[in-house]
Motif scaffolding. Sequence first.
Motif, PDB file in Angstrom:
ATOM      1  N   ALA A 234       7.612  -2.724   4.662  1.00 34.49           N
ATOM      2  CA  ALA A 234       6.726  -2.481   3.253  1.00 34.49           C
ATOM      3  C   ALA A 234       6.262  -3.898   2.625  1.00 34.49           C
ATOM      4  O   ALA A 234       5.733  -3.526   1.542  1.00 34.49           O
ATOM      5  N   LEU A 235       6.515  -4.946   3.457  1.00 35.06           N
ATOM      6  CA  LEU A 235       6.145  -6.169   2.848  1.00 35.06           C
ATOM      7  C   LEU A 235       5.665  -7.115   3.944  1.00 35.06           C
ATOM      8  O   LEU A 235       6.286  -7.199   4.892  1.00 35.06           O
ATOM      9  N   GLN A 236       4.680  -7.917   3.424  1.00 30.78           N
ATOM     10  CA  GLN A 236       4.535  -8.908   4.658  1.00 30.78           C
ATOM     11  C   GLN A 236       4.383 -10.259   3.624  1.00 30.78           C
ATOM     12  O   GLN A 236       5.331 -10.945   3.946  1.00 30.78           O
ATOM     13  N   CYS A 237       3.414 -10.671   3.106  1.00 32.34           N
ATOM     14  CA  CYS A 237       3.386 -11.931   2.182  1.00 32.34           C
ATOM     15  C   CYS A 237       4.224 -11.744   0.970  1.00 32.34           C
ATOM     16  O   CYS A 237       4.694 -13.059   0.657  1.00 32.34           O
ATOM     17  N   GLY A 238       4.465 -10.972   0.492  1.00 31.72           N
ATOM     18  CA  GLY A 238       5.417 -10.618  -0.386  1.00 31.72           C
ATOM     19  C   GLY A 238       4.700 -10.860  -1.913  1.00 31.72           C
ATOM     20  O   GLY A 238       5.662 -10.533  -3.078  1.00 31.72           O
ATOM     21  N   TYR A 239       3.687 -11.396  -1.943  1.00 30.30           N
ATOM     22  CA  TYR A 239       3.303 -11.515  -3.313  1.00 30.30           C
ATOM     23  C   TYR A 239       3.133 -10.361  -4.296  1.00 30.30           C
ATOM     24  O   TYR A 239       3.355 -10.549  -5.462  1.00 30.30           O
ATOM     25  N   CYS A 240       2.824  -9.277  -3.853  1.00 28.23           N
ATOM     26  CA  CYS A 240       2.670  -8.006  -4.638  1.00 28.23           C
ATOM     27  C   CYS A 240       4.191  -7.518  -4.947  1.00 28.23           C
ATOM     28  O   CYS A 240       4.345  -6.457  -5.670  1.00 28.23           O
ATOM     29  N   THR A 241       5.000  -7.706  -3.859  1.00 26.18           N
ATOM     30  CA  THR A 241       6.219  -7.086  -3.839  1.00 26.18           C
ATOM     31  C   THR A 241       7.059  -6.910  -5.221  1.00 26.18           C
ATOM     32  O   THR A 241       7.634  -5.985  -5.677  1.00 26.18           O
ATOM     33  N   PRO A 242       7.283  -8.093  -6.058  1.00 30.07           N
ATOM     34  CA  PRO A 242       7.962  -7.825  -7.373  1.00 30.07           C
ATOM     35  C   PRO A 242       7.231  -6.706  -8.284  1.00 30.07           C
ATOM     36  O   PRO A 242       8.129  -5.871  -8.813  1.00 30.07           O
ATOM     37  N   GLY A 243       6.190  -6.753  -8.412  1.00 31.50           N
ATOM     38  CA  GLY A 243       5.439  -5.726  -9.249  1.00 31.50           C
ATOM     39  C   GLY A 243       5.659  -4.360  -8.638  1.00 31.50           C
ATOM     40  O   GLY A 243       5.736  -3.381  -9.439  1.00 31.50           O
ATOM     41  N   MET A 244       5.308  -4.381  -7.493  1.00 28.35           N
ATOM     42  CA  MET A 244       5.627  -3.051  -6.621  1.00 28.35           C
ATOM     43  C   MET A 244       6.964  -2.394  -6.848  1.00 28.35           C
ATOM     44  O   MET A 244       7.005  -1.231  -7.019  1.00 28.35           O
TER      45      MET A 244
ATOM     46  N   GLY B 225       0.889   7.070  -8.471  1.00 34.64           N
ATOM     47  CA  GLY B 225       1.721   6.152  -9.281  1.00 34.64           C
ATOM     48  C   GLY B 225       1.727   4.571  -8.928  1.00 34.64           C
ATOM     49  O   GLY B 225       1.772   3.867  -9.880  1.00 34.64           O
ATOM     50  N   LEU B 226       1.353   4.469  -7.766  1.00 31.80           N
ATOM     51  CA  LEU B 226       1.260   2.878  -7.136  1.00 31.80           C
ATOM     52  C   LEU B 226      -0.385   2.315  -7.140  1.00 31.80           C
ATOM     53  O   LEU B 226      -0.406   1.648  -6.646  1.00 31.80           O
ATOM     54  N   SER B 227      -1.037   3.256  -7.753  1.00 32.72           N
ATOM     55  CA  SER B 227      -2.580   2.859  -7.446  1.00 32.72           C
ATOM     56  C   SER B 227      -2.995   1.789  -8.319  1.00 32.72           C
ATOM     57  O   SER B 227      -3.920   1.236  -8.098  1.00 32.72           O
ATOM     58  N   GLY B 228      -1.938   1.519  -9.330  1.00 32.99           N
ATOM     59  CA  GLY B 228      -2.199   0.165 -10.079  1.00 32.99           C
ATOM     60  C   GLY B 228      -1.514  -1.076  -9.733  1.00 32.99           C
ATOM     61  O   GLY B 228      -1.460  -2.107 -10.099  1.00 32.99           O
ATOM     62  N   ASN B 229      -1.186  -0.849  -8.392  1.00 34.74           N
ATOM     63  CA  ASN B 229      -0.382  -2.161  -7.679  1.00 34.74           C
ATOM     64  C   ASN B 229      -1.037  -2.522  -6.542  1.00 34.74           C
ATOM     65  O   ASN B 229      -0.917  -1.405  -5.463  1.00 34.74           O
ATOM     66  N   LEU B 230      -1.660  -3.559  -6.285  1.00 30.70           N
ATOM     67  CA  LEU B 230      -2.557  -3.554  -5.322  1.00 30.70           C
ATOM     68  C   LEU B 230      -2.291  -4.583  -4.277  1.00 30.70           C
ATOM     69  O   LEU B 230      -1.303  -5.422  -4.497  1.00 30.70           O
ATOM     70  N   CYS B 231      -2.185  -4.332  -2.827  1.00 25.26           N
ATOM     71  CA  CYS B 231      -1.653  -5.000  -1.615  1.00 25.26           C
ATOM     72  C   CYS B 231      -2.538  -5.175  -0.612  1.00 25.26           C
ATOM     73  O   CYS B 231      -3.602  -4.498  -0.167  1.00 25.26           O
ATOM     74  N   ARG B 232      -2.945  -6.548  -0.569  1.00 29.54           N
ATOM     75  CA  ARG B 232      -3.934  -6.865   0.528  1.00 29.54           C
ATOM     76  C   ARG B 232      -3.487  -7.122   2.083  1.00 29.54           C
ATOM     77  O   ARG B 232      -4.060  -7.338   2.847  1.00 29.54           O
ATOM     78  N   CYS B 233      -2.170  -6.701   2.406  1.00 28.04           N
ATOM     79  CA  CYS B 233      -1.482  -6.730   3.710  1.00 28.04           C
ATOM     80  C   CYS B 233      -1.026  -5.677   4.350  1.00 28.04           C
ATOM     81  O   CYS B 233      -1.384  -5.529   5.516  1.00 28.04           O
ATOM     82  N   THR B 234      -0.170  -4.546   3.795  1.00 24.86           N
ATOM     83  CA  THR B 234       0.532  -3.673   4.385  1.00 24.86           C
ATOM     84  C   THR B 234      -0.463  -2.599   4.655  1.00 24.86           C
ATOM     85  O   THR B 234       0.003  -1.591   5.675  1.00 24.86           O
ATOM     86  N   GLY B 235      -1.521  -2.083   3.774  1.00 24.79           N
ATOM     87  CA  GLY B 235      -2.112  -0.872   4.178  1.00 24.79           C
ATOM     88  C   GLY B 235      -1.311   0.237   3.216  1.00 24.79           C
ATOM     89  O   GLY B 235      -1.678   1.557   3.564  1.00 24.79           O
ATOM     90  N   TYR B 236      -0.374  -0.057   2.747  1.00 20.74           N
ATOM     91  CA  TYR B 236       0.490   0.921   1.648  1.00 20.74           C
ATOM     92  C   TYR B 236       1.266   1.916   2.706  1.00 20.74           C
ATOM     93  O   TYR B 236       2.147   2.638   1.930  1.00 20.74           O
ATOM     94  N   VAL B 237       1.148   2.239   3.675  1.00 24.47           N
ATOM     95  CA  VAL B 237       1.862   3.247   4.512  1.00 24.47           C
ATOM     96  C   VAL B 237       3.244   3.028   4.504  1.00 24.47           C
ATOM     97  O   VAL B 237       4.006   3.993   4.332  1.00 24.47           O
ATOM     98  N   GLY B 238       3.904   1.639   4.540  1.00 22.56           N
ATOM     99  CA  GLY B 238       5.153   1.513   4.664  1.00 22.56           C
ATOM    100  C   GLY B 238       5.760   1.585   3.234  1.00 22.56           C
ATOM    101  O   GLY B 238       7.052   1.868   3.164  1.00 22.56           O
ATOM    102  N   ILE B 239       4.941   1.083   2.389  1.00 19.54           N
ATOM    103  CA  ILE B 239       5.557   1.322   0.781  1.00 19.54           C
ATOM    104  C   ILE B 239       5.603   2.785   0.503  1.00 19.54           C
ATOM    105  O   ILE B 239       6.799   3.083  -0.059  1.00 19.54           O
ATOM    106  N   VAL B 240       4.700   3.505   0.721  1.00 19.87           N
ATOM    107  CA  VAL B 240       4.758   4.934   0.491  1.00 19.87           C
ATOM    108  C   VAL B 240       6.012   5.662   1.220  1.00 19.87           C
ATOM    109  O   VAL B 240       6.612   6.189   0.637  1.00 19.87           O
ATOM    110  N   ARG B 241       6.178   5.424   2.263  1.00 15.49           N
ATOM    111  CA  ARG B 241       7.371   5.918   3.133  1.00 15.49           C
ATOM    112  C   ARG B 241       8.642   5.463   2.635  1.00 15.49           C
ATOM    113  O   ARG B 241       9.513   6.049   2.777  1.00 15.49           O
ATOM    114  N   ALA B 242       8.866   4.064   2.279  1.00 17.42           N
ATOM    115  CA  ALA B 242       9.957   3.472   1.592  1.00 17.42           C
ATOM    116  C   ALA B 242      10.125   4.180   0.485  1.00 17.42           C
ATOM    117  O   ALA B 242      11.278   4.739   0.005  1.00 17.42           O
TER     118      ALA B 242
END
Length: 421
Positions: free
Chosen positions: A115-125, A147-164
């Motif tokens: 659910a992370l690649q470059c990691g820049y968005c990860t702390p806020g996510m 709920g996560l729509s206010g946290n943007l990620c340019r790498c993952t496509g969100y699938v892994g984040i939502v699954r996590a």
Amino acid sequence: MSARASSRLDTLPAAAADALMPLALTVNGRPVRTAVEPRTHLADLLRDRLDLTGTHLGCEHGVCGACTVLLDGEPARACLAFAGACADAEVVTIEGLDEDAVAAELRAAFNREHALQCGYCTPGMLVAARDLVLRLPEPDERRIRAGLSGNLCRCTGYVGIVRAVRGVIAERRARGIPALDPRREGRGLGPVGARIGTAAGAVPAGGLPAAPARGAESRPLPGLTADFEPAHRFDQRLDLAHPPEAVFALLGDVAAVAACLPGAVLDGAPAPDRVEGGLKVRIGPIAAVFRGRARIERDEASRSGRIHGAGNDAGGRSTTEGEIRYRVLPGEAPGTARVELGVGYTLKGPLAQFGRPGLVQDLAGRLAAEFARALEARLSGEAAPASAAGLDPLRLLLGVLRARWTAWRTARRKTRRDRRP
């Protein structure tokens, strides 16, 4: 917080002392006492003064969510919140969640689900995801994405984040760990200050919530500071097609003025020199009810007055204090009036992240225009526009943006015309 940061909190340049305001708050469980410029944002304080660089800065407009921290337990945009408005608040950054059980489960799930690649968005996510894990009763993918729509990620496509996030919620509910009760916690899902769903403090469609019964747990109305000095000031002007004496007389009628102000509701009959009531404010999904009191001063000889008020959010922890000084003068045409307003305010707590002076001044201009139209209607014997829907700064902001866009396009066309041979 690093020892290096702690050691330099009280070593500010003496020459800059007059431009600073004292600030006391708690960051990651440690008390912090320092001084900041009024314009300093919470993210800059955390990163530049406290060396808490896990709070990332991305857009610096409150859009990307990289700077999300916990402000009094609620996710907040550190790039929008003024540090001075966070006095006495408890701030938790991603570093403060090192030993947090929910954050530990989310970190493991993020690794497991890629659910992370470059990691820049990860702390806020992670901060935003933790709030969802605590409050969502079911691993509902639609609500997680919202709920996560206010946290943007340019790498993952969100699938892994939502699954996590879904996995952590499902595992915790399977272990018998329930979601927090929003009615007990005093808020629902959403950004800082939000009142969504069944959260306590939600604004009903019919108006302000009833005042708490005597003896019920409630926040007392704030007092008025005797020597109040607002953090921000600006001026406004109203032009009305009615005689100055009629306008000044109407401004002395508190009930009539409240009827002209969107979202204002009075508690009982006002006295000539004081009033208690409330103001409904809605910013997108955030609905707040400010209750407070005001002292009214008027000078008949100079047709001037001052309204000094203070209030707090009935469901949250935001407080505000402000004053409006006004003077009614003859207008440019006979039988007309010009009202000069001097507005000063201080906003503290979660909703202070929306208190940028430029934005507030633009919104105040739009609000003043609506207020002037309502005054004109009442002075003409017509009914003032209904204000039950409450003050909606988001709608006013869209009007500001449209006006600016139109002005920019007009200026650009004029420049092109001037350049033609």
